[in-house]
Design an enzyme around this catalytic site. Structure first.
Site, PDB file in Angstrom:
ATOM      1  N   SER A 192       0.860  -1.185   0.000  1.00  0.00           N
ATOM      2  CA  SER A 192       0.000   0.000   0.000  1.00  0.00           C
ATOM      3  C   SER A 192       0.888   1.223   0.000  1.00  0.00           C
ATOM      4  CB  SER A 192      -0.889   0.011   1.247  1.00  0.00           C
ATOM      5  OG  SER A 192      -1.476   1.296   1.441  1.00  0.00           O
TER       6      SER A 192
ATOM      7  N   TYR B 299      -1.391  -0.230  10.356  1.00  0.00           N
ATOM      8  CA  TYR B 299      -1.494  -0.649   8.958  1.00  0.00           C
ATOM      9  C   TYR B 299      -0.229  -0.264   8.191  1.00  0.00           C
ATOM     10  CZ  TYR B 299      -3.494  -0.965   4.217  1.00  0.00           C
ATOM     11  OH  TYR B 299      -3.748  -1.276   2.904  1.00  0.00           O
TER      12      TYR B 299
END
Length: 257
Positions: A151, A163
């Site tokens: 990501s 994350y």
């Protein structure tokens, strides 16, 4: 419509796609099938992954469904073994499973240990377990293409620290694996999607990825097909001399450290 050229790009290749019941994983599976690959498709949601398998079969390809949680080593091994049992080889592994466990937007001081551990596990354990299980066959045949979904958040995000750390781990794992596996003719690369419609994980709302929501200079967010197209390039022979790279797909919104 599939044409002869499409079918030949991955003709004879055998692939595993995890998270294939989600928008991104489903799009990747569909494009690999259109270009000639036979597939083992995994997801925890059997109904969703069965739908992806049916789409692959409409392109004339074999599609084996293996439901299960690849963050668990036994399930990951079972997914990889399905390819070995069916075809005696595995050429391509796409590690899609990822997302956030717990609140999607949360300041650092409110992240619990449970949310931290679960998010790290969701993004890293499946990638590690599936890659490790795939290596004996790929190393023996001296051929393999592995693509991990990271990501743009890997560079750090204010409200998704757990994350960001998990996706930074995916990037580091990718580069470490590429260095070790290059002598075996195994390419390992990662894709860093920006904001993408229909997220890859059942643990995050099925709308936009929890990475950056802002669009880049091109003024649009990704579709799952944008990520699928990049994946196709990385598993084809067009990228045979590319390994250990992180390809950002974010409309020009590339993160900087």
């Amino acid at each position: 419509m599939t044409n002869h050229t499409d079918a030949q790009l991955l003709a004879g290749r055998k692939a595993v796609v995890t998270g294939a019941g989600g928008g991104m994983g489903g799009a990747i599976a569909d494009l690999l099938a259109r270009h000639g690959a036979d597939l083992v498709l995994n997801d925890r949601n059997r109904e969703r992954v069965t739908s992806s398998a049916e789409a692959a079969r409409r392109h004339g390809r074999e599609a084996v469904v293996v439901d299960g949680d690849v963050t668990q080593q036994d399930d990951a091994r079972r997914v990889i073994e399905a390819a070995h049992s069916r075809w005696g080889r595995l050429d391509i592994l796409i590690n899609v499973v990822g997302g956030i466990k717990g609140p999607v937007v949360v300041p650092l001081w409110d992240i619990t240990s449970d949310h931290w551990d679960a998010t790290i596990g969701l993004n890293l354990h499946g990638t590690f377990h599936c890659t490790q299980a795939a290596l004996p066959a790929m190393m023996e045949q001296r051929y393999g293409k592995i693509v991990n979904i990271a990501s743009v958040g890997w560079a750090g995000e204010a409200l998704h620290a757990h994350y960001a750390v998990a996706k930074a781990g995916v990037v580091a794992f990718t580069r470490s694996a590429a260095t070790q596996l290059g002598p075996y003719n195994i390419n390992v690369n990662a894709i860093a999607p920006g904001a993408t419609a229909r997220n890859i994980s059942v643990d995050t709302p099925d709308s936009i990825t929890p990475s950056v929501s802002a669009t880049g200079p091109l003024g649009r967010i990704n579709t799952p097909e944008d990520i699928a197209g990049t994946t196709l390039f990385l598993v084809s022979e067009h990228s045979r001399n590319i390994s250990g790279e992180l390809v950002t797909v974010a409309g020009g919104n590339t993160p900087r450290l």
